[in-house]
Design a protein around this motif. Structure first.
Motif, PDB file in Angstrom:
ATOM      1  N   HIS A 148       0.948  -1.314  -0.163  1.00  0.00           N
ATOM      2  CA  HIS A 148      -0.044   0.122   0.068  1.00  0.00           C
ATOM      3  C   HIS A 148       0.992   1.455  -0.007  1.00  0.00           C
ATOM      4  O   HIS A 148       2.186   1.210   0.157  1.00  0.00           O
ATOM      5  CB  HIS A 148      -1.003  -0.036   1.189  1.00  0.00           C
TER       6      HIS A 148
ATOM      7  N   ASP B 155       5.484   4.971   5.397  1.00  0.00           N
ATOM      8  CA  ASP B 155       6.714   4.119   5.761  1.00  0.00           C
ATOM      9  C   ASP B 155       6.452   2.885   4.871  1.00  0.00           C
ATOM     10  O   ASP B 155       7.070   1.851   5.318  1.00  0.00           O
ATOM     11  CB  ASP B 155       6.082   3.569   7.234  1.00  0.00           C
ATOM     12  N   HIS B 156       6.141   2.666   3.652  1.00  0.00           N
ATOM     13  CA  HIS B 156       6.122   1.741   2.845  1.00  0.00           C
ATOM     14  C   HIS B 156       6.952   2.119   1.405  1.00  0.00           C
ATOM     15  O   HIS B 156       7.035   1.017   0.500  1.00  0.00           O
ATOM     16  CB  HIS B 156       4.839   1.026   2.710  1.00  0.00           C
TER      17      HIS B 156
ATOM     18  N   ASP C 168       0.419  -4.359   6.114  1.00  0.00           N
ATOM     19  CA  ASP C 168      -0.082  -3.714   7.703  1.00  0.00           C
ATOM     20  C   ASP C 168      -1.539  -4.253   8.004  1.00  0.00           C
ATOM     21  O   ASP C 168      -2.133  -3.706   8.780  1.00  0.00           O
ATOM     22  CB  ASP C 168      -0.153  -2.110   7.566  1.00  0.00           C
TER      23      ASP C 168
ATOM     24  N   HIS D 218      -0.531  -5.201  11.851  1.00  0.00           N
ATOM     25  CA  HIS D 218       0.385  -4.272  11.978  1.00  0.00           C
ATOM     26  C   HIS D 218       1.067  -4.639  13.727  1.00  0.00           C
ATOM     27  O   HIS D 218       2.207  -4.320  13.439  1.00  0.00           O
ATOM     28  CB  HIS D 218      -0.570  -2.865  12.627  1.00  0.00           C
TER      29      HIS D 218
ATOM     30  N   HIS E 109       5.628  -5.009  10.472  1.00  0.00           N
ATOM     31  CA  HIS E 109       6.227  -4.146  11.223  1.00  0.00           C
ATOM     32  C   HIS E 109       6.338  -4.852  12.701  1.00  0.00           C
ATOM     33  O   HIS E 109       6.578  -4.417  13.561  1.00  0.00           O
ATOM     34  CB  HIS E 109       5.146  -2.912  11.612  1.00  0.00           C
TER      35      HIS E 109
HETATM   36 ZN   LIG Z   1       3.048   0.309   7.847  1.00  0.00          ZN
END
Ligand SMILES: [Zn+2]
Length: 308
Positions: A128, A132-133, A235, A238, A281
């Motif tokens: 996605h 942070d990706h 995620d 998560h 994560h």
């Molecule tokens: Zn993330």
């Protein structure tokens, strides 16, 4: 008042290892170790009601009262292909979140130790388009952000790209910084961003699986080889808390009900089977198998893999 998030750079204690799934090798490449107050992820969580000895509430999943939400990417090598799944926060990018701002992590050095250079990556898959990706997808060449993997095609879905470039995400973009502008649009401008079907088969061993909910065009990446199977869940899971309570979505899920449904479907599918789950994560990006917990929900059996 909730405690601030904290980041710790990867160091000698960060494991470097690979996991084999049939003929495919997978190496988690952690960018940095991130700690977040539980209430930032789960604002309505009754923290006082959680058993302090619960498996998901102890190290490595929770430390000093903070959730462990490590950040990075995965290298996937098939006999013919070299893919990157997700791309961390990246370096040198201006972000409102101080833990994400102007980072300078030795992530490419870790990538090299996993046996891969930027030139080797032929495909970058984004589960996605959250901040942070996508970070390492581009690098600054002195005048502009350009694709960081010169020989790669970058894959996302139409629903995902439309959401993050459209009006409905304006609030999130203001809160997270203009990361679409420096990490995604340069890919499109360079002609290397492919908008693909959410069930695309990339090669014999790797395919995408639609999993909308966390974000509108969210996907899983599934690896199958020699009878073995692995799923990159991004995620969708998560934090380990969501294995114990699979219905619980985070404050970052665009559609919490949809995310909850997608997560529960995934976990039902892979529980008590020889399927490796790679959540984006988990601590040190450690994969594991999902096991039904007689007490409710699921447990996690981590797989450490081979040291590099
Ligand atoms: Zn993330």
């Amino acid at each position: 008042m909730t405690a601030p998030a904290r980041a710790r750079t990867r160091d000698g204690a960060t494991p470097e290892r690979r996991v084999r799934v049939g003929a495919v090798t997978i190496a988690p490449v952690v960018q940095f170790h991130y700690r977040v107050d539980p209430l930032r992820f789960f604002p309505d969580l009754d923290v006082g009601a959680i058993d302090e000895d619960a498996w998901y509430w102890r190290p490595p999943y929770r430390e000093d009262g903070m959730l462990v939400i490590d950040i990075g990417a995965f290298v996937v090598r098939t006999p013919q292909r070299t893919l990157l799944v997700d791309a961390g926060v990246g370096n040198g990018k201006h972000r409102p979140n101080p833990s994400f701002d102007d980072r300078d992590d030795h992530w490419f050095a870790a990538l090299h130790r996993a046996g891969v250079t930027a030139d080797d990556i032929d495909t970058v898959v984004f589960t996605h388009l959250h901040v942070d990706h996508v970070g390492f997808a581009t690098r600054f060449d002195g005048s502009a952000w350009v694709p960081a993997f010169p020989n790669a095609r970058y894959l996302t879905t139409a629903a995902e790209l439309d959401h993050w470039t459209g009006g409905s995400a304006a609030g999130d973009r203001a809160r997270l910084g203009d990361y679409i502008g420096d990490s995604v649009l340069p890919l499109r401008d360079a002609g290397v961003l492919d908008v693909v079907e959410p069930d695309l088969r990339i090669c014999e061993e790797v395919r995408l699986v639609p999993a909308a909910g966390h974000t509108p065009g969210n996907i899983c990446v599934e690896v199958s080889s020699a009878g073995r199977r692995a799923v990159f869940a991004g995620d969708m899971v998560h934090h380990a808390l969501q294995l114990a309570f699979p219905e619980r979505s985070t404050d970052f899920c665009v559609d919490r009900c949809g995310a909850s449904d997608a997560r529960q479907e995934l976990l039902r599918d892979i529980a008590d089977r020889d399927v490796l789950l790679f959540p984006a994560h988990f601590p040190n990006a450690t994969p594991g198998r999902i096991r039904t917990d007689p007490a409710g929900g699921y447990r996690y059996d981590p797989v450490e893999g081979e040291p590099l």
